[in-house]
Design a protein around this motif. Structure first.
Motif, PDB file in Angstrom:
ATOM      1  N   ASP A  86       0.845  -1.100   0.136  1.00 49.46           N
ATOM      2  CA  ASP A  86      -0.079   0.056   0.136  1.00 49.46           C
ATOM      3  C   ASP A  86       0.678   1.013   0.047  1.00 49.46           C
ATOM      4  O   ASP A  86       0.693   2.183  -0.674  1.00 49.46           O
ATOM      5  CB  ASP A  86      -0.885  -0.125   1.132  1.00 49.46           C
ATOM      6  CG  ASP A  86      -1.881   1.070   1.329  1.00 49.46           C
ATOM      7  OD1 ASP A  86      -2.499   1.316   0.110  1.00 49.46           O
ATOM      8  OD2 ASP A  86      -2.340   1.684   2.171  1.00 49.46           O
ATOM      9  N   HIS A  89       2.655   1.902  -3.746  1.00 50.74           N
ATOM     10  CA  HIS A  89       1.728   2.213  -4.261  1.00 50.74           C
ATOM     11  C   HIS A  89       1.388   3.880  -4.238  1.00 50.74           C
ATOM     12  O   HIS A  89       1.167   4.652  -5.005  1.00 50.74           O
ATOM     13  CB  HIS A  89       0.352   1.409  -4.326  1.00 50.74           C
ATOM     14  CG  HIS A  89      -0.716   1.416  -5.491  1.00 50.74           C
ATOM     15  ND1 HIS A  89      -0.073   1.352  -6.645  1.00 50.74           N
ATOM     16  CD2 HIS A  89      -1.803   1.642  -5.517  1.00 50.74           C
ATOM     17  CE1 HIS A  89      -1.083   1.714  -7.589  1.00 50.74           C
ATOM     18  NE2 HIS A  89      -2.124   1.569  -7.038  1.00 50.74           N
ATOM     19  N   THR A 200      -8.713   3.905  -5.593  1.00 46.65           N
ATOM     20  CA  THR A 200      -8.630   2.127  -5.712  1.00 46.65           C
ATOM     21  C   THR A 200      -7.612   1.935  -4.429  1.00 46.65           C
ATOM     22  O   THR A 200      -7.695   0.980  -3.424  1.00 46.65           O
ATOM     23  CB  THR A 200      -8.273   1.568  -6.590  1.00 46.65           C
ATOM     24  OG1 THR A 200      -9.094   1.823  -7.505  1.00 46.65           O
ATOM     25  CG2 THR A 200      -7.888   0.239  -6.516  1.00 46.65           C
ATOM     26  N   ASP A 201      -6.739   2.984  -4.355  1.00 45.07           N
ATOM     27  CA  ASP A 201      -5.581   2.852  -3.145  1.00 45.07           C
ATOM     28  C   ASP A 201      -6.272   3.021  -2.061  1.00 45.07           C
ATOM     29  O   ASP A 201      -5.553   2.350  -0.896  1.00 45.07           O
ATOM     30  CB  ASP A 201      -4.333   3.957  -3.632  1.00 45.07           C
ATOM     31  CG  ASP A 201      -3.447   3.745  -4.571  1.00 45.07           C
ATOM     32  OD1 ASP A 201      -3.765   2.875  -5.077  1.00 45.07           O
ATOM     33  OD2 ASP A 201      -2.856   4.851  -4.848  1.00 45.07           O
ATOM     34  N   THR A 204      -7.854  -0.219  -0.927  1.00 42.96           N
ATOM     35  CA  THR A 204      -6.583  -1.193  -0.959  1.00 42.96           C
ATOM     36  C   THR A 204      -6.098  -0.828   0.765  1.00 42.96           C
ATOM     37  O   THR A 204      -5.705  -1.812   1.398  1.00 42.96           O
ATOM     38  CB  THR A 204      -5.415  -1.240  -1.779  1.00 42.96           C
ATOM     39  OG1 THR A 204      -5.230   0.092  -1.987  1.00 42.96           O
ATOM     40  CG2 THR A 204      -6.187  -1.652  -3.290  1.00 42.96           C
ATOM     41  N   SER A 205      -6.148   0.281   1.104  1.00 38.84           N
ATOM     42  CA  SER A 205      -5.477   0.790   2.433  1.00 38.84           C
ATOM     43  C   SER A 205      -6.359   0.166   3.645  1.00 38.84           C
ATOM     44  O   SER A 205      -5.815  -0.340   4.567  1.00 38.84           O
ATOM     45  CB  SER A 205      -5.416   2.369   2.726  1.00 38.84           C
ATOM     46  OG  SER A 205      -4.724   2.752   1.721  1.00 38.84           O
ATOM     47  N   ALA A 207      -8.012  -2.516   3.229  1.00 34.75           N
ATOM     48  CA  ALA A 207      -7.696  -4.093   3.138  1.00 34.75           C
ATOM     49  C   ALA A 207      -6.582  -4.553   4.267  1.00 34.75           C
ATOM     50  O   ALA A 207      -6.474  -5.508   4.668  1.00 34.75           O
ATOM     51  CB  ALA A 207      -7.391  -4.656   1.779  1.00 34.75           C
ATOM     52  N   ILE A 230      -4.456  -6.909  -2.725  1.00 35.12           N
ATOM     53  CA  ILE A 230      -4.014  -5.576  -3.198  1.00 35.12           C
ATOM     54  C   ILE A 230      -3.349  -5.454  -4.595  1.00 35.12           C
ATOM     55  O   ILE A 230      -3.845  -4.618  -5.450  1.00 35.12           O
ATOM     56  CB  ILE A 230      -2.929  -4.773  -2.075  1.00 35.12           C
ATOM     57  CG1 ILE A 230      -3.834  -4.532  -0.869  1.00 35.12           C
ATOM     58  CG2 ILE A 230      -2.371  -3.406  -2.659  1.00 35.12           C
ATOM     59  CD1 ILE A 230      -3.034  -4.079   0.224  1.00 35.12           C
ATOM     60  N   THR A 231      -2.791  -6.191  -4.812  1.00 43.18           N
ATOM     61  CA  THR A 231      -2.032  -6.609  -6.149  1.00 43.18           C
ATOM     62  C   THR A 231      -2.985  -6.786  -7.137  1.00 43.18           C
ATOM     63  O   THR A 231      -3.040  -6.196  -8.152  1.00 43.18           O
ATOM     64  CB  THR A 231      -0.839  -7.550  -6.147  1.00 43.18           C
ATOM     65  OG1 THR A 231       0.127  -7.518  -5.360  1.00 43.18           O
ATOM     66  CG2 THR A 231      -0.226  -7.783  -7.672  1.00 43.18           C
ATOM     67  N   ALA A 233      -6.155  -5.929  -7.091  1.00 44.12           N
ATOM     68  CA  ALA A 233      -6.928  -4.654  -7.156  1.00 44.12           C
ATOM     69  C   ALA A 233      -6.241  -3.533  -7.926  1.00 44.12           C
ATOM     70  O   ALA A 233      -6.872  -3.104  -8.818  1.00 44.12           O
ATOM     71  CB  ALA A 233      -7.223  -3.948  -5.699  1.00 44.12           C
ATOM     72  N   ILE A 234      -4.878  -3.534  -7.919  1.00 40.19           N
ATOM     73  CA  ILE A 234      -3.982  -2.488  -8.532  1.00 40.19           C
ATOM     74  C   ILE A 234      -4.174  -3.066 -10.265  1.00 40.19           C
ATOM     75  O   ILE A 234      -4.164  -2.362 -10.960  1.00 40.19           O
ATOM     76  CB  ILE A 234      -2.642  -2.646  -8.282  1.00 40.19           C
ATOM     77  CG1 ILE A 234      -2.620  -2.037  -6.847  1.00 40.19           C
ATOM     78  CG2 ILE A 234      -1.755  -1.711  -9.110  1.00 40.19           C
ATOM     79  CD1 ILE A 234      -1.310  -2.200  -6.205  1.00 40.19           C
TER      80      ILE A 234
END
Length: 349
Positions: A86, A89, A200-201, A204-205, A207, A230-231, A233-234
């Protein structure tokens, strides 16, 4: 006959027929697609757009930079690979302000005899750099998560990791809203895509909190598994952002803009028919090229006046349009040979 007049008209409001309950795909497309509803009445819209874009970039850089720096400190003491992914990113997202900033500065330079359309397309190149940055951050996050799965280690300072995750979400969501709003208002696809990336970051944070909870319960695999999530989602954001940026590089425009332009020109007095019509983005500004059919008996001055009226109608009807090249063709007389036949052998088969 052709006519070109660079105008500086603001965008006018326009309706968007959306369904009553759009799905996730349509909401993502709505976030990425550059359009605006503003009624901008600016002294110099082009200069103002670039200035607003620059301000959005540097404010975002400061907020995300501070967020990533705070998270990096927690990563150093906790060893969480989910938070590491995170953090990396977030740092990459902050650094994308650099190519976009360069693009906005270049876009303000005047056209010259080598770059006759100006430097607006530098913004599209910046969009490509952003896509590559997202890809690199996904690769790094995935590599770190897989490495931790193969070599499990405990995560320490879990309450601090949870707080860092919340900080990451708050910082990214604020930046996302700011970038998306400004990007839409100035018609910048790259800035809107970058805002979606920041949004989206933020999720993911959040998560990372799951990974911290799993680690607190003694499940060592929770942290790297969240890193892999997270990967993923990216990668999803990468796919959609890349599609939109590459469409812009290939001169794609929203078909509804073409329909709007055709309707506006058909309503111009003296226009009998609308021929070929093309729109293209140059940075966050639109240009148009079209042919109109006028009365074959019209004088040169009359045809010129109709072409100017057609351009004027376009500038009012199409948001972010700054110039149009209008070619007037006379309506064919009975038995008359098409004057364009002399060009036929120059056209591709």
């Amino acid at each position: 006959m052709s006519e070109r007049h660079p105008h500086q008209h603001g965008a006018h409001p326009h309706p968007h027929p959306h369904g009553s309950s759009p799905g996730p795909r349509r909401r993502l497309a709505h976030l990425l697609a550059p359009h605006s509803h503003d009624t901008a009445e600016k002294v110099d819209p082009a200069l103002e757009s670039s200035a607003r874009g620059m301000r959005a970039l540097w404010v975002s850089l400061a907020v995300l930079g501070a967020t990533a720096l705070a998270q990096a400190g927690v990563v150093a003491v906790s060893g969480s690979v989910a938070l590491l992914g995170d953090t990396v990113h977030n740092a990459a997202d902050a650094l994308t302000a650099v190519p976009l900033g360069i693009a906005f500065v270049l876009g303000r330079r005047a056209a010259n005899r080598r770059f006759t359309y100006g430097y607006g397309r530098a913004e599209d190149l910046a969009g490509l750099v952003i896509v590559l940055t997202i890809a690199a951050s996904a690769a790094f996050a995935g590599w770190a998560a897989v490495g931790r799965l193969l070599d499990p280690r405990p995560v320490t300072h879990l309450p601090v990791v949870a707080i860092a995750a919340l900080v990451g979400f708050a910082g990214n969501e604020w930046v996302a809203r700011y970038r998306i709003r400004v990007g839409r208002e100035i018609g910048s696809a790259a800035l809107v895509a970058d805002g979606l990336h920041a949004r989206t970051d933020g999720f993911t944070s959040l998560a990372v909190l799951l990974g911290a909870a799993g680690s607190a319960l003694g499940w060592r695999a929770a942290d790297p598994l969240v890193g892999l999530a997270i990967t993923a989602a990216i990668v999803l954001v990468l796919r959609d952002a890349a599609r939109e940026v590459f469409r812009r590089v290939l001169d794609a425009v929203d078909p509804t803009l073409v329909d709007r332009a055709e309707r506006a020109v058909r309503e111009v007095p003296g226009v009998r028919e609308v021929g070929e019509l093309r729109l293209r983005w140059i940075g966050h500004r639109l240009r148009a090229e079209l042919a109109v059919v006028v009365d074959g008996e019209a004088t040169l001055r009359q045809a010129h006046a109709i072409a100017v009226a057609a351009e004027h109608a376009l500038l009012h009807a199409v948001p972010r349009l700054t110039a149009a090249l209008v070619h007037a063709d006379p309506a064919p007389a009975p038995g008359e040979t098409d004057p364009h036949l002399v060009l036929a052998h120059h056209l591709p088969a």
